[in-house]
Design an enzyme around this catalytic site. Structure first.
Site, PDB file in Angstrom:
ATOM      1  N   HIS A 308      -4.722   3.954  12.638  1.00 15.83           N
ATOM      2  CA  HIS A 308      -3.506   3.900  11.818  1.00 15.83           C
ATOM      3  C   HIS A 308      -3.933   3.732  10.365  1.00 15.83           C
ATOM      4  O   HIS A 308      -4.630   2.783  10.026  1.00 15.83           O
ATOM      5  CB  HIS A 308      -2.653   2.709  12.283  1.00 15.83           C
ATOM      6  CG  HIS A 308      -1.376   2.547  11.546  1.00 15.83           C
ATOM      7  ND1 HIS A 308      -0.175   2.975  12.065  1.00 15.83           N
ATOM      8  CD2 HIS A 308      -1.105   2.011  10.341  1.00 15.83           C
ATOM      9  CE1 HIS A 308       0.787   2.712  11.187  1.00 15.83           C
ATOM     10  NE2 HIS A 308       0.244   2.120  10.134  1.00 15.83           N
ATOM     11  N   HIS A 351      -1.371  -7.660  10.996  1.00 12.25           N
ATOM     12  CA  HIS A 351      -2.221  -7.849   9.822  1.00 12.25           C
ATOM     13  C   HIS A 351      -1.793  -9.028   8.959  1.00 12.25           C
ATOM     14  O   HIS A 351      -0.673  -9.541   9.065  1.00 12.25           O
ATOM     15  CB  HIS A 351      -2.261  -6.584   8.969  1.00 12.25           C
ATOM     16  CG  HIS A 351      -0.911  -6.113   8.480  1.00 12.25           C
ATOM     17  ND1 HIS A 351       0.043  -5.599   9.312  1.00 12.25           N
ATOM     18  CD2 HIS A 351      -0.374  -6.063   7.243  1.00 12.25           C
ATOM     19  CE1 HIS A 351       1.114  -5.250   8.626  1.00 12.25           C
ATOM     20  NE2 HIS A 351       0.890  -5.537   7.357  1.00 12.25           N
ATOM     21  N   GLU A 357       4.378  -8.190   0.629  1.00 14.19           N
ATOM     22  CA  GLU A 357       5.117  -6.998   1.043  1.00 14.19           C
ATOM     23  C   GLU A 357       6.606  -7.304   1.201  1.00 14.19           C
ATOM     24  O   GLU A 357       6.998  -8.085   2.068  1.00 14.19           O
ATOM     25  CB  GLU A 357       4.583  -6.498   2.387  1.00 14.19           C
ATOM     26  CG  GLU A 357       3.093  -6.256   2.430  1.00 14.19           C
ATOM     27  CD  GLU A 357       2.621  -5.789   3.812  1.00 14.19           C
ATOM     28  OE1 GLU A 357       3.471  -5.498   4.685  1.00 14.19           O
ATOM     29  OE2 GLU A 357       1.397  -5.742   4.022  1.00 14.19           O
ATOM     30  N   TYR A 366      13.005   1.423  11.871  1.00 17.98           N
ATOM     31  CA  TYR A 366      11.636   1.303  11.365  1.00 17.98           C
ATOM     32  C   TYR A 366      10.680   1.169  12.548  1.00 17.98           C
ATOM     33  O   TYR A 366      10.951   0.419  13.487  1.00 17.98           O
ATOM     34  CB  TYR A 366      11.523   0.099  10.413  1.00 17.98           C
ATOM     35  CG  TYR A 366      10.113  -0.125   9.911  1.00 17.98           C
ATOM     36  CD1 TYR A 366       9.420   0.907   9.273  1.00 17.98           C
ATOM     37  CD2 TYR A 366       9.460  -1.341  10.101  1.00 17.98           C
ATOM     38  CE1 TYR A 366       8.121   0.724   8.837  1.00 17.98           C
ATOM     39  CE2 TYR A 366       8.165  -1.537   9.658  1.00 17.98           C
ATOM     40  CZ  TYR A 366       7.499  -0.494   9.030  1.00 17.98           C
ATOM     41  OH  TYR A 366       6.206  -0.667   8.607  1.00 17.98           O
ATOM     42  N   HIS A 381       7.075 -10.435   3.617  1.00 18.93           N
ATOM     43  CA  HIS A 381       5.868 -11.013   4.210  1.00 18.93           C
ATOM     44  C   HIS A 381       4.915 -11.238   3.049  1.00 18.93           C
ATOM     45  O   HIS A 381       4.338 -10.291   2.517  1.00 18.93           O
ATOM     46  CB  HIS A 381       5.275 -10.044   5.245  1.00 18.93           C
ATOM     47  CG  HIS A 381       6.260  -9.650   6.306  1.00 18.93           C
ATOM     48  ND1 HIS A 381       6.532  -8.349   6.628  1.00 18.93           N
ATOM     49  CD2 HIS A 381       7.070 -10.412   7.089  1.00 18.93           C
ATOM     50  CE1 HIS A 381       7.455  -8.318   7.579  1.00 18.93           C
ATOM     51  NE2 HIS A 381       7.804  -9.563   7.877  1.00 18.93           N
ATOM     52  N   HIS A 387       2.020 -10.665  10.158  1.00 21.27           N
ATOM     53  CA  HIS A 387       3.175  -9.905  10.636  1.00 21.27           C
ATOM     54  C   HIS A 387       2.691  -8.634  11.318  1.00 21.27           C
ATOM     55  O   HIS A 387       1.510  -8.336  11.341  1.00 21.27           O
ATOM     56  CB  HIS A 387       4.151  -9.605   9.495  1.00 21.27           C
ATOM     57  CG  HIS A 387       3.585  -8.806   8.378  1.00 21.27           C
ATOM     58  ND1 HIS A 387       2.719  -9.309   7.442  1.00 21.27           N
ATOM     59  CD2 HIS A 387       3.736  -7.498   8.052  1.00 21.27           C
ATOM     60  CE1 HIS A 387       2.380  -8.376   6.589  1.00 21.27           C
ATOM     61  NE2 HIS A 387       2.977  -7.250   6.940  1.00 21.27           N
TER      62      HIS A 387
HETATM   63  O1  LIG Z   1       4.122  -4.560   7.414  1.00 24.18           O
HETATM   64  C1  LIG Z   1       4.643  -3.456   7.447  1.00 24.18           C
HETATM   65  O2  LIG Z   1       5.434  -3.101   8.304  1.00 24.18           O
HETATM   66  C2  LIG Z   1       4.199  -2.426   6.413  1.00 24.18           C
HETATM   67  C3  LIG Z   1       2.949  -1.768   6.853  1.00 24.18           C
HETATM   68  C4  LIG Z   1       2.996  -0.582   7.510  1.00 24.18           C
HETATM   69  C5  LIG Z   1       1.859   0.014   7.971  1.00 24.18           C
HETATM   70  O3  LIG Z   1       1.933   1.190   8.598  1.00 24.18           O
HETATM   71  C6  LIG Z   1       0.625  -0.615   7.822  1.00 24.18           C
HETATM   72  C7  LIG Z   1       0.567  -1.825   7.126  1.00 24.18           C
HETATM   73  C8  LIG Z   1       1.721  -2.392   6.652  1.00 24.18           C
HETATM   74  O4  LIG Z   1       1.711  -3.541   5.946  1.00 24.18           O
HETATM   75 FE   LIG Z   2       2.622  -5.288   6.349  1.00 20.48          FE
END
Ligand SMILES: O=C(O)Cc1cc(O)ccc1O
Ligand SMILES: [Fe+2]
Length: 467
Positions: A308, A351, A357, A366, A381, A387
């Site tokens: 990803h 992560h 963010e 989403y 976040h 998250h």
């Molecule tokens: O946190 C989230 O949803 C946003 C996000 C999306 C992604 O595809 C990879 C990292 C990221 O922070």
């Molecule tokens: Fe994120």
């Protein structure tokens, strides 16, 4: 003097004209536009006598001495200069919910994951300015370093008034309802699915042809948005410069008794009266101007084999800091696209990020949240706050297994404002009735799938026995 001919002389309530506007295309070009032939001075910026008796006025978006590649300014040729107004006075009653300097007295901090449901539309008459409120931010407009994230809900057009943000640039993301925006450089129609950047200092007025409207605003202090470098992607891809649209000159003349300029300055609002419209620019040229962009034009790049990609791959615009690669604020989108990665957990990974963010959803769903993150809602976040996908998304992805073929995510347009600064949060956002207090529960059900043997070998023994 020649007879003054007014071109495109419709009133702001004439909707047809707003939906058939002409634009200039490009990002950061040297634009020029005249609503009357010959209104732009030829060969110099500041002639003693401008064509048609216009006043010349420069608006500088960067210091006079900024390096050429980053220098931004425009020359406006107007019927009366902006200075022709009564003194500024503090807005009474105080607006109270706009913040541009974040400290202990107006905001607080928490590392907790935060999520808000979509905010209701107002019941009483509320225009774009009344309906703006700050959610979070960091730094200071006075010190020319920082950002703020605002949201708006409104139901009525701004009337006989214009807004001017002396603090920073606004990047507006409408989620519901079109915005008809009159600016000193001309008019823009901005629909949900498009964004508009209103740079520091430009006067603008927002009309709402669809009534109740809602959206998100990122504000940057001391930096301007630019296109991201493309690195190994090459010369094309992501947001193309030609898809950015800048207005063409449009003006109104005549007297407008009691026209009010509302100026945001250091997070406080001031008003000044004048007897004419500020939208009196007959011609202009330069590279400092409002612009809009249709997010459906974005050309996404991503993995075509495994894993990803980091979300930076979908950066539309970035407001840089002085540190290479570190954004004061990135505007990133999650548009419809094909997912093709093999033996890969395709949703966003779990992560923790040193950047903070803030996310919003313009339409659809989403990919990381099966429930609870709704169009018009938002989440935050902050720096190093863990998250990732909610339990339902995780379990559904695992259930699909390795055999998942190419799959197109459709009906979605989420976005992220990502900043290197750690946001403080305003009290009304923390105490909001739309705060989702149960947000953490979307992850609580994540079970241990740990197995002493390799899962490929069909091991069913979980170690901590939580299922
Ligand atoms: O946190 C989230 O949803 C946003 C996000 C999306 C992604 O595809 C990879 C990292 C990221 O922070
Ligand atoms: Fe994120």
């Amino acid at each position: 003097m020649m007879e003054m001919k007014k071109q495109q002389s419709v009133s702001k309530s004439d909707g047809g004209e707003f939906s058939h506007l002409g634009y200039q295309s490009g990002f950061g070009n040297s634009f020029s536009s005249e609503a009357i032939d010959g209104a732009l001075p030829r060969g110099q910026n500041s002639p003693l006598f401008c064509p048609y008796g216009l006043y010349a006025e420069q608006i500088s978006g960067t210091s006079f001495t900024s390096p050429r590649f980053s220098n931004q300014r425009s020359w406006l040729y107007r019927i009366k200069p902006s200075v022709t107004h009564e003194p500024f006075k503090p807005l009474v009653p105080d607006h109270g919910k706009l913040v541009s300097e974040f400290n202990k007295s107006n905001s607080s901090t928490t590392p907790t994951q935060l999520r808000w449901k979509p905010v209701d539309f107002p019941e009483s008459p509320t225009d774009f300015i009344d309906g703006l409120y700050t959610v979070c931010g960091a730094g200071s407009s006075f010190l020319r370093q920082g950002f703020a994230i605002h949201m708006y809900t409104a139901n009525k057009s701004m009337d006989n008034c214009a807004f001017c943000n002396a603090d920073g640039d606004f990047l507006v993301v409408p989620q519901k309802g079109r915005l008809w925006i009159t600016t000193e450089c001309g008019r823009l129609q901005v629909s949900p699915g498009e964004i508009v950047v209103l740079p520091q200092g430009f006067r603008f007025s927002v009309s709402l042809p669809d009534g109740p409207s809602r959206g998100y605003v990122a504000e940057v202090f001391g930096s301007h948005f630019q296109l991201p470098d493309l690195g190994p992607i090459g010369a094309n891809g992501l947001a193309a410069p030609r898809d950015f649209l800048v207005p063409t000159a449009w003006f109104e003349e005549g007297s407008h008794p009691g026209f009010t300029i509302v100026q945001k300055f250091g997070g406080e609002l001031f008003t000044a009266r004048q007897d004419f419209s500020p939208f009196n620019v007959v011609a202009w040229h330069g590279n400092y101007a409002p612009y809009k962009y249709d997010l459906s034009k974005f050309c996404p790049y991503n993995t075509v084999l495994i894993d990803h990609s980091d979300p930076s791959i979908n950066t539309v615009l970035t407001a840089p800091t002085d540190k290479p690669g570190v954004a004061l604020l990135d505007f990133v989108i999650f548009p419809p696209r094909w997912l093709v990665a093999e033996h890969t957990f395709r949703p966003p990974y779990y992560h923790r990020n040193c950047m903070s963010e803030f996310m919003g959803l313009i339409s659809g769903g989403y990919e990381a949240k099966a429930d609870g993150f709704l169009p018009g809602g938002s989440s935050l976040h902050s720096c190093m706050t863990p998250h990732g996908p909610d339990t339902k998304t995780y379990e559904a992805t695992i259930a699909r297994g390795n055999e998942a073929g190419p799959h197109k995510i459709t009906d979605t347009m989420a976005f992220m404002f990502e900043s290197c600064l750690i946001p403080r949060i305003c009290p009304w956002a923390l105490e909001s009735p739309f705060m989702d207090h149960g947000y953490y529960q979307c992850w609580i059900g994540l079970k241990s799938h740990f197995c002493c043997l390799d899962i490929q070998n069909g091991c069913n023994d979980t170690v901590d026995g939580d299922d």
